[in-house]
Motif scaffolding. Structure first.
Motif, PDB file in Angstrom:
ATOM      1  N   ILE A   1       0.832  -1.211   0.000  1.00  0.00           N
ATOM      2  CA  ILE A   1       0.000   0.000   0.000  1.00  0.00           C
ATOM      3  C   ILE A   1       0.862   1.255   0.000  1.00  0.00           C
ATOM      4  O   ILE A   1       0.440   2.306  -0.494  1.00  0.00           O
ATOM      5  CB  ILE A   1      -0.970  -0.029   1.198  1.00  0.00           C
ATOM      6  CG1 ILE A   1      -1.991  -1.156   1.007  1.00  0.00           C
ATOM      7  CG2 ILE A   1      -1.698   1.302   1.350  1.00  0.00           C
ATOM      8  CD1 ILE A   1      -2.959  -1.319   2.155  1.00  0.00           C
ATOM      9  N   VAL A   2       2.075   1.160   0.524  1.00  0.00           N
ATOM     10  CA  VAL A   2       2.967   2.321   0.526  1.00  0.00           C
ATOM     11  C   VAL A   2       3.335   2.709  -0.901  1.00  0.00           C
ATOM     12  O   VAL A   2       3.266   3.889  -1.283  1.00  0.00           O
ATOM     13  CB  VAL A   2       4.225   2.034   1.358  1.00  0.00           C
ATOM     14  CG1 VAL A   2       5.204   3.201   1.253  1.00  0.00           C
ATOM     15  CG2 VAL A   2       3.860   1.800   2.815  1.00  0.00           C
ATOM     16  N   LEU A   3       3.718   1.715  -1.716  1.00  0.00           N
ATOM     17  CA  LEU A   3       4.010   2.000  -3.119  1.00  0.00           C
ATOM     18  C   LEU A   3       2.784   2.579  -3.816  1.00  0.00           C
ATOM     19  O   LEU A   3       2.878   3.524  -4.610  1.00  0.00           O
ATOM     20  CB  LEU A   3       4.445   0.724  -3.855  1.00  0.00           C
ATOM     21  CG  LEU A   3       5.856   0.194  -3.638  1.00  0.00           C
ATOM     22  CD1 LEU A   3       6.102  -0.981  -4.568  1.00  0.00           C
ATOM     23  CD2 LEU A   3       6.897   1.277  -3.863  1.00  0.00           C
ATOM     24  N   PHE A   4       1.643   1.981  -3.523  1.00  0.00           N
ATOM     25  CA  PHE A   4       0.391   2.457  -4.120  1.00  0.00           C
ATOM     26  C   PHE A   4       0.143   3.925  -3.793  1.00  0.00           C
ATOM     27  O   PHE A   4      -0.205   4.723  -4.673  1.00  0.00           O
ATOM     28  CB  PHE A   4      -0.762   1.588  -3.618  1.00  0.00           C
ATOM     29  CG  PHE A   4      -2.118   2.216  -3.776  1.00  0.00           C
ATOM     30  CD1 PHE A   4      -2.779   2.191  -4.995  1.00  0.00           C
ATOM     31  CD2 PHE A   4      -2.741   2.840  -2.703  1.00  0.00           C
ATOM     32  CE1 PHE A   4      -4.030   2.780  -5.138  1.00  0.00           C
ATOM     33  CE2 PHE A   4      -3.981   3.430  -2.839  1.00  0.00           C
ATOM     34  CZ  PHE A   4      -4.632   3.394  -4.065  1.00  0.00           C
ATOM     35  N   LEU A   5       0.327   4.310  -2.534  1.00  0.00           N
ATOM     36  CA  LEU A   5       0.066   5.695  -2.137  1.00  0.00           C
ATOM     37  C   LEU A   5       1.056   6.652  -2.781  1.00  0.00           C
ATOM     38  O   LEU A   5       0.681   7.742  -3.225  1.00  0.00           O
ATOM     39  CB  LEU A   5       0.114   5.837  -0.619  1.00  0.00           C
ATOM     40  CG  LEU A   5      -0.173   7.262  -0.117  1.00  0.00           C
ATOM     41  CD1 LEU A   5      -1.581   7.704  -0.494  1.00  0.00           C
ATOM     42  CD2 LEU A   5       0.043   7.375   1.379  1.00  0.00           C
TER      43      LEU A   5
ATOM     44  N   PRO B   1     -13.046   2.822   6.822  1.00  0.00           N
ATOM     45  CA  PRO B   1     -12.428   3.702   5.829  1.00  0.00           C
ATOM     46  C   PRO B   1     -11.006   3.224   5.556  1.00  0.00           C
ATOM     47  O   PRO B   1     -10.254   2.939   6.492  1.00  0.00           O
ATOM     48  CB  PRO B   1     -12.430   5.068   6.516  1.00  0.00           C
ATOM     49  CG  PRO B   1     -12.365   4.740   7.980  1.00  0.00           C
ATOM     50  CD  PRO B   1     -13.072   3.418   8.162  1.00  0.00           C
ATOM     51  N   THR B   2     -10.620   3.093   4.296  1.00  0.00           N
ATOM     52  CA  THR B   2      -9.292   2.584   3.966  1.00  0.00           C
ATOM     53  C   THR B   2      -8.481   3.616   3.182  1.00  0.00           C
ATOM     54  O   THR B   2      -9.037   4.470   2.486  1.00  0.00           O
ATOM     55  CB  THR B   2      -9.377   1.297   3.126  1.00  0.00           C
ATOM     56  OG1 THR B   2      -9.927   1.610   1.831  1.00  0.00           O
ATOM     57  CG2 THR B   2     -10.247   0.248   3.812  1.00  0.00           C
ATOM     58  N   LEU B   3      -7.174   3.494   3.280  1.00  0.00           N
ATOM     59  CA  LEU B   3      -6.282   4.364   2.525  1.00  0.00           C
ATOM     60  C   LEU B   3      -6.411   4.104   1.032  1.00  0.00           C
ATOM     61  O   LEU B   3      -6.426   5.038   0.229  1.00  0.00           O
ATOM     62  CB  LEU B   3      -4.838   4.134   2.973  1.00  0.00           C
ATOM     63  CG  LEU B   3      -3.757   4.955   2.286  1.00  0.00           C
ATOM     64  CD1 LEU B   3      -4.015   6.448   2.458  1.00  0.00           C
ATOM     65  CD2 LEU B   3      -2.384   4.588   2.829  1.00  0.00           C
ATOM     66  N   VAL B   4      -6.511   2.837   0.653  1.00  0.00           N
ATOM     67  CA  VAL B   4      -6.681   2.500  -0.760  1.00  0.00           C
ATOM     68  C   VAL B   4      -7.961   3.121  -1.306  1.00  0.00           C
ATOM     69  O   VAL B   4      -7.992   3.666  -2.414  1.00  0.00           O
ATOM     70  CB  VAL B   4      -6.687   0.968  -0.964  1.00  0.00           C
ATOM     71  CG1 VAL B   4      -7.093   0.618  -2.388  1.00  0.00           C
ATOM     72  CG2 VAL B   4      -5.321   0.381  -0.654  1.00  0.00           C
ATOM     73  N   GLY B   5      -9.033   3.061  -0.517  1.00  0.00           N
ATOM     74  CA  GLY B   5     -10.301   3.637  -0.952  1.00  0.00           C
ATOM     75  C   GLY B   5     -10.248   5.137  -1.099  1.00  0.00           C
ATOM     76  O   GLY B   5     -10.695   5.702  -2.107  1.00  0.00           O
TER      77      GLY B   5
END
Length: 410
Positions: free
Chosen positions: A186-190, A244-248
């Motif tokens: 998720i870090v790379l994604f953000l 609530p999610t960071l990806v969302g």
């Protein structure tokens, strides 16, 4: 404009590459990033040789550009509107390249790498270039009056619908219904999502092709639409899934950016907030209901985010556009001109039809010469090792992906 062009390339690589790479499994990180990187290489060369002239050459019957700029012939430092011709051509090159890369999100984890390279060249030639000419290069949609400030129909609807078409033609991953698929990093994604947001200022504001009030307006609209989309997705997810999610939240921000792209230079700031806010439920519905209902394997939800939010944005432009902020545009339905909404709907329908039929035909032609997808064995092993013999993380044990050994690679 040089800075805006560089920023758009930066949002492609590393931005989109990190965004997509963080979402896939750790077996397909390198291959997914390669799709983005290679599309930049392929499209840049195709664009110089013939893509640019087909898109922006002198109009031929409203359908395609002439060959006056073939191989960048007649492209130099002379003015193209408000900027040197070289800069305009390369700014548009960055748009074409990232549009192709977005499609890879629908077919990540299974498309053959040689097929992807050939697809990138053919798609930008036969799908992107005609649509860019119709909307921006003096073609029939331009003459009709369809509004697309920075790529709602040309970029997002084309790429999103093409991704869905490709996902259906190539078929689902072998195990996509057997288990849940979660982002491996998720870090790379953000980092990728934030880079996309940063790059979108070059994408939207750069489309003003100048530095002035319209540039500033599109900058403001870009920021508030992304924020509204992120908040909208966060609260929908919080209510629907209780978490609530960071990806969302980041995905919602991207949906808001997609939604405002065609409208960025034609609407007021409050309208941009509404467009971004509504883009969130549109994308959320596409991913969590439409995709779940029809069970197609759009790996990274290119259609749900880019396709559906792009459709909404193009329609919203026909609702909220006003000449009070840009005299070069038109008024939309809410400002007394219902005809503009009709023009937008025609543009949306045209993009959907071209993307669906064109992508289907291109993939079928490619399949006559090479496999479209990797073998089941290679797919389960992961494309990073099967195709590229590279691992994203050299400290990860190789037992599950490379061999029966439990040793740690050097």
């Amino acid at each position: 404009m040089l800075i805006a062009t560089a920023i758009v390339i930066f949002m492609h690589v590393p931005g989109l590459a990190l965004f997509y790479g963080g979402l896939v499994s750790d077996r397909n990180v390198v291959s997914t990033m390669m799709h983005s990187f290679v599309s930049l290489l392929v499209v840049s060369i195709v664009w110089v040789l013939w893509g640019y002239t087909l898109s922006f050459g002198t109009d031929i019957g409203g359908l395609i550009g002439s060959f006056e700029f073939f191989g960048f012939n007649n492209v130099g430092d002379e003015a193209m509107g408000t900027i040197p011709h070289y800069i305009f051509a390369m700014f548009q090159c960055a748009f074409a390249a990232i549009t192709v890369a977005i499609i890879s999100g629908g077919i990540a984890g299974r498309i053959s790498f040689p097929a992807w390279i050939l697809f990138s060249a053919l798609w930008v030639t036969f799908i992107y270039s005609p649509m860019a000419h119709w909307v921006w290069g003096g073609g029939w949609l331009y003459e009709m009056g369809e509004l697309d400030f920075a790529g709602g129909t040309v970029v997002h609807i084309l790429s999103g619908v093409s991704a869905l078409t490709a996902a259906i033609v190539i078929g689902p991953r072998s195990n996509h219904l057997e288990k849940g698929h979660h982002p491996h990093n998720i870090v790379l994604f953000l980092i990728g999502a934030a880079t996309l947001w940063f790059g979108w200022f070059g994408f939207n504001s750069g489309s003003a092709l100048a530095s002035g009030g319209l540039t500033a307006l599109s900058f403001a609209n870009t920021q508030v639409a992304a924020s509204a989309g992120g908040l909208g997705w966060l609260f929908i997810e919080w209510i629907h899934r209780k978490r609530p999610t960071l990806v969302g939240a980041a995905t919602g921000a991207i949906a808001g950016l997609v939604g405002v792209t065609p409208a960025a230079g034609f609407v007021t700031v409050p309208s941009a907030i509404i467009i971004g806010l509504i883009a969130a439920p549109v994308g959320y519905f596409g991913i969590h209901f439409v995709k779940a209902r029809f069970k197609y394997d759009d790996t990274l939800d290119a259609f749900g985010v880019h396709g559906l939010a792009g459709i909404w944005g193009a329609i919203a432009t026909g609702l909220f556009a006003t000449t009070s902020v840009n005299e070069a545009g038109n008024n939309g339905l809410f400002y007394g001109n219902p005809e503009q909404l009709l023009h937008q709907l025609i543009g949306v329908g045209t993009a959907i039809l071209l993307a669906t039929v064109g992508t289907f035909v291109i993939l079928k032609v490619i399949s006559l010469f090479m496999p479209l997808r990797v073998s089941k064995e290679d797919e389960l092993r992961g494309l990073d090792l099967s195709f590229h013999e590279e691992r994203a993380y050299s400290t990860v044990a190789t037992a599950s992906t490379d061999s029966k050994s439990t040793s740690i690679p050097s």
